[in-house]
Enzyme design. Sequence first.
Site, PDB file in Angstrom:
ATOM      1  N   CYS A   1       0.939  -1.277   0.026  1.00 22.73           N
ATOM      2  CA  CYS A   1       0.031  -0.043  -0.091  1.00 22.73           C
ATOM      3  C   CYS A   1       0.897   1.330  -0.025  1.00 22.73           C
ATOM      4  O   CYS A   1       2.107   1.161  -0.146  1.00 22.73           O
ATOM      5  CB  CYS A   1      -0.920  -0.130   1.273  1.00 22.73           C
ATOM      6  SG  CYS A   1      -0.228   0.021   2.933  1.00 22.73           S
TER       7      CYS A   1
ATOM      8  N   ARG B   1      -3.050  -0.368   5.651  1.00 22.83           N
ATOM      9  CA  ARG B   1      -3.801  -1.616   5.092  1.00 22.83           C
ATOM     10  C   ARG B   1      -2.858  -3.000   4.758  1.00 22.83           C
ATOM     11  O   ARG B   1      -3.275  -4.006   4.742  1.00 22.83           O
ATOM     12  CB  ARG B   1      -4.290  -1.077   3.469  1.00 22.83           C
ATOM     13  CG  ARG B   1      -5.354  -0.023   3.656  1.00 22.83           C
ATOM     14  CD  ARG B   1      -5.832   0.709   2.316  1.00 22.83           C
ATOM     15  NE  ARG B   1      -4.616   1.352   2.157  1.00 22.83           N
ATOM     16  CZ  ARG B   1      -4.250   2.015   0.880  1.00 22.83           C
ATOM     17  NH1 ARG B   1      -5.359   1.904  -0.097  1.00 22.83           N
ATOM     18  NH2 ARG B   1      -3.352   2.628   0.647  1.00 22.83           N
TER      19      ARG B   1
ATOM     20  N   ASP C   1      -8.596   3.682   1.922  1.00 31.49           N
ATOM     21  CA  ASP C   1      -7.572   3.798   2.897  1.00 31.49           C
ATOM     22  C   ASP C   1      -7.891   4.415   4.236  1.00 31.49           C
ATOM     23  O   ASP C   1      -8.610   5.488   4.176  1.00 31.49           O
ATOM     24  CB  ASP C   1      -6.491   4.680   2.307  1.00 31.49           C
ATOM     25  CG  ASP C   1      -5.265   4.815   3.026  1.00 31.49           C
ATOM     26  OD1 ASP C   1      -5.101   4.519   4.120  1.00 31.49           O
ATOM     27  OD2 ASP C   1      -4.213   5.119   2.193  1.00 31.49           O
TER      28      ASP C   1
HETATM   29  P1  4NP Z   1      -1.713   2.767   4.103  1.00 32.14           P
HETATM   30  O1  4NP Z   1      -2.222   4.457   4.556  1.00 32.14           O
HETATM   31  O2  4NP Z   1      -1.106   3.207   2.736  1.00 32.14           O
HETATM   32  O3  4NP Z   1      -2.823   2.079   4.091  1.00 32.14           O
HETATM   33  O4  4NP Z   1      -0.528   2.426   5.075  1.00 32.14           O
HETATM   34  C1  4NP Z   1      -1.461   5.474   4.431  1.00 32.14           C
HETATM   35  C2  4NP Z   1      -0.414   5.637   5.291  1.00 32.14           C
HETATM   36  C3  4NP Z   1       0.142   6.902   5.483  1.00 32.14           C
HETATM   37  C4  4NP Z   1      -0.115   7.942   4.570  1.00 32.14           C
HETATM   38  C5  4NP Z   1      -1.229   7.637   3.662  1.00 32.14           C
HETATM   39  C6  4NP Z   1      -1.900   6.354   3.706  1.00 32.14           C
HETATM   40  N1  4NP Z   1       0.445   9.048   4.488  1.00 32.14           N
HETATM   41  O5  4NP Z   1       0.067  10.109   3.718  1.00 32.14           O
HETATM   42  O6  4NP Z   1       1.469   9.324   5.290  1.00 32.14           O
END
Ligand code: 4NP
Length: 144
Positions: free
Chosen positions: A8, A14, A115
Amino acid sequence: MNKVVFVCLGNICRSPMAEFIMKALDQDGSLHIESRATSSWEHGNPVHQGTQKILRKYAVSFDSSKGSQQISQSDFEFFDLIVGMDESNVEDLLQVSAGRYDDKIKLFRPGGVPDPWYTGDFEETYNLVTAACQDWLQWIRDRQ
Ligand code: 4NP
């Protein structure tokens, strides 16, 4: 086909959720399962508290020392299946692959996984990820 990596954007919400749910479903431990980020934004950071909380709620064990890790070239070579959690993750993976590993790159589920970093709804994510991990396990078993 037993080495699977879920990918992800941040590798804190996720994809680690998918990693630990899939490990729990793979009861005989026949698969090598990890997770990665497309970005370096969260490098070294632990699994998000929301993901930790929902995994505890459903008694899914996880490695609390896991830190976010960006996918590398050697990961593209090592893993048999590289599963992006949403369409934009798949687009980013295909861009890095540049045609070399395209056959390994798959979308986790039609429509992707919203997300929870943005939605805040870790319960919805947990339900979608659990159902899709069950499907992936069956898909892999059918090909072994
Ligand atoms: P992930 O969620 O891709 O499901 O781990 C996110 C975690 C951090 C960020 C965006 C989505 N971020 O902008 O730092």
